[in-house]
Design a protein around this motif. Structure first.
Motif, short mmCIF file in Angstrom:
data_model
loop_
_atom_site.label_atom_id
_atom_site.label_comp_id
_atom_site.label_asym_id
_atom_site.label_seq_id
_atom_site.Cartn_x
_atom_site.Cartn_y
_atom_site.Cartn_z
N UNK A 1 0.84 -1.21 0.00
CA UNK A 1 0.00 0.00 0.00
C UNK A 1 0.87 1.26 0.00
N UNK A 2 0.22 2.37 -0.32
CA UNK A 2 0.90 3.67 -0.26
C UNK A 2 1.35 3.97 1.17
N UNK A 3 0.52 3.62 2.14
CA UNK A 3 0.90 3.85 3.55
C UNK A 3 2.18 3.10 3.91
N UNK A 4 2.34 1.90 3.36
CA UNK A 4 3.59 1.17 3.61
C UNK A 4 4.79 2.01 3.14
N UNK A 5 4.64 2.64 1.99
CA UNK A 5 5.76 3.42 1.44
C UNK A 5 6.05 4.65 2.30
N UNK A 6 5.01 5.40 2.64
CA UNK A 6 5.25 6.62 3.43
C UNK A 6 5.70 6.28 4.84
N UNK A 7 5.17 5.21 5.41
CA UNK A 7 5.61 4.81 6.76
C UNK A 7 7.07 4.34 6.72
N UNK A 8 7.43 3.59 5.68
CA UNK A 8 8.82 3.13 5.57
C UNK A 8 9.76 4.32 5.41
N UNK A 9 9.30 5.34 4.69
CA UNK A 9 10.11 6.57 4.53
C UNK A 9 10.25 7.26 5.89
N UNK A 10 9.14 7.32 6.64
CA UNK A 10 9.15 8.02 7.94
C UNK A 10 10.10 7.35 8.93
N UNK A 11 10.17 6.03 8.91
CA UNK A 11 11.03 5.35 9.90
C UNK A 11 12.45 5.14 9.37
N UNK A 12 12.72 5.59 8.15
CA UNK A 12 14.11 5.64 7.70
C UNK A 12 14.61 4.47 6.87
N UNK A 13 13.70 3.76 6.18
CA UNK A 13 14.18 2.74 5.24
C UNK A 13 15.00 3.44 4.16
N UNK A 14 16.08 2.81 3.71
CA UNK A 14 16.91 3.43 2.66
C UNK A 14 16.24 3.33 1.30
N UNK A 15 15.55 2.21 1.10
CA UNK A 15 14.97 1.88 -0.20
C UNK A 15 13.61 1.24 0.04
N UNK A 16 12.66 1.49 -0.87
CA UNK A 16 11.45 0.65 -0.87
C UNK A 16 11.42 -0.07 -2.20
N UNK A 17 10.87 -1.29 -2.20
CA UNK A 17 10.57 -1.92 -3.47
C UNK A 17 9.09 -2.25 -3.48
N UNK A 18 8.41 -1.78 -4.51
CA UNK A 18 6.95 -1.92 -4.56
C UNK A 18 6.51 -2.25 -5.98
N UNK A 19 5.35 -2.92 -6.10
CA UNK A 19 4.80 -3.18 -7.43
C UNK A 19 4.49 -1.85 -8.13
N UNK A 20 4.59 -1.82 -9.47
CA UNK A 20 4.34 -0.57 -10.21
C UNK A 20 2.99 0.05 -9.86
N UNK A 21 1.95 -0.77 -9.69
CA UNK A 21 0.61 -0.22 -9.42
C UNK A 21 0.58 0.54 -8.10
N UNK A 22 1.32 0.07 -7.11
CA UNK A 22 1.33 0.75 -5.81
C UNK A 22 2.07 2.09 -5.94
N UNK A 23 3.19 2.08 -6.67
CA UNK A 23 3.93 3.34 -6.87
C UNK A 23 3.05 4.35 -7.61
N UNK A 24 2.37 3.88 -8.66
CA UNK A 24 1.53 4.80 -9.43
C UNK A 24 0.37 5.34 -8.60
N UNK A 25 -0.13 4.53 -7.66
CA UNK A 25 -1.29 4.98 -6.87
C UNK A 25 -0.90 6.04 -5.84
N UNK A 26 0.40 6.28 -5.67
CA UNK A 26 0.83 7.35 -4.75
C UNK A 26 0.32 8.72 -5.20
N UNK A 27 0.00 8.84 -6.49
CA UNK A 27 -0.43 10.15 -7.01
C UNK A 27 -1.86 10.47 -6.62
N UNK A 28 -2.63 9.45 -6.27
CA UNK A 28 -4.07 9.66 -6.07
C UNK A 28 -4.39 10.38 -4.77
N UNK A 29 -5.29 11.36 -4.87
CA UNK A 29 -5.89 11.96 -3.66
C UNK A 29 -7.26 12.50 -4.03
#
Ligand code: E4P
Length: 217
Positions: free
Chosen positions: A167-195
């Motif tokens: 999910x998008x929350x996985x990506x933003x939460x991983x960024x918040x806690x300091x993961x160096x890299x995320x790997x995600x399916x293309x559809x999840x990355x693309x859905x980051x644009x939605x609001x």
């Protein structure tokens, strides 16, 4: 934060890469199956598209065979990262391959203890699987946070590659806690644009613009 794409779908990789969204790619045997393509052929194509690290996974269970497979995969291109499982033999292969200068991604990490071993074995990347921990009601993000703390405590250089992102929350939460890299399916990355408020705001602007009767250019 670096973005890796978790897929062997070359069309999807190309689309995101053209936008500058791709710092690397991760694949695994299930993703190769999904692509329906030969592992060497599809991995080579991915390496031709993407400049950053491209993880290709060994399938052997004993260290010697993993090392042999890893070296074979590494011949595909200079940006290959050999992916090995977090088993004792996987750690032996990690140590041997990293000592020879290969990038190594230690995958299927589900505990901080495992992540410490991978760092000690010279892993370039450690891949803790967030989604699969959440699937069994454990806290995947807490694991990322714990590994961040431990690696920082001892200045381990292994990069934390947050994997099994759903999910998008996985990506933003991983960024918040300091993961160096995320790997995600293309559809999840693309859905980051939605609001929903972006859509609503755009609809309002369109309606108001139509009322002005104006044109740009
Ligand atoms: C990571 O390198 C793996 O390929 C991947 O993130 C696994 O994700 P999944 O749990 O959704 O299969």
């Amino acid at each position: 934060m670096k973005f890796f794409v978790d897929t062997a779908d070359t069309a999807a990789i190309r689309e995101l890469n053209d936008l500058g969204m791709v710092d690397g790619v991760t694949t695994n045997p299930s993703l190769i199956l999904k692509s329906g393509r030969d592992i060497i052929e599809v991995t080579k194509e991915i390496c031709d598209i993407v400049e950053g690290p491209v993880s290709a996974e060994v399938v052997a269970k004993d260290a010697a065979e993993m090392i042999r497979e890893g070296k074979h995969l590494a011949e595909i291109a200079k940006n290959i990262t050999v992916k090995v499982p977090l088993t004792w033999d996987g750690l032996k292969a990690c140590k041997a391959l990293s000592s020879e200068g290969h990038m190594v991604n230690v995958t299927l990490c589900f505990s901080a203890a495992q992540a410490i071993l991978a760092a000690k074995a010279g892993a370039t990347f450690i891949s803790p699987f967030i989604g699969r921990l959440d699937d069994i009601n454990l806290d995947g993000m807490q694991l990322i946070e714990d590994i961040r703390t431990i690696y920082d405590n001892y200045d381990f250089r292994t990069e934390i590659l947050a994997a099994s992102i759903r999910s998008v929350n996985h990506i933003t939460d991983a960024a918040r806690v300091g993961a160096d890299v995320i790997t995600a399916p293309p559809a999840v990355i693309k859905s980051m644009v939605n609001h929903v408020l972006t859509d609503k705001g755009l609809a309002q602007f369109d309606a108001d613009w139509a009322k002005t009767g104006q044109k740009i250019g």
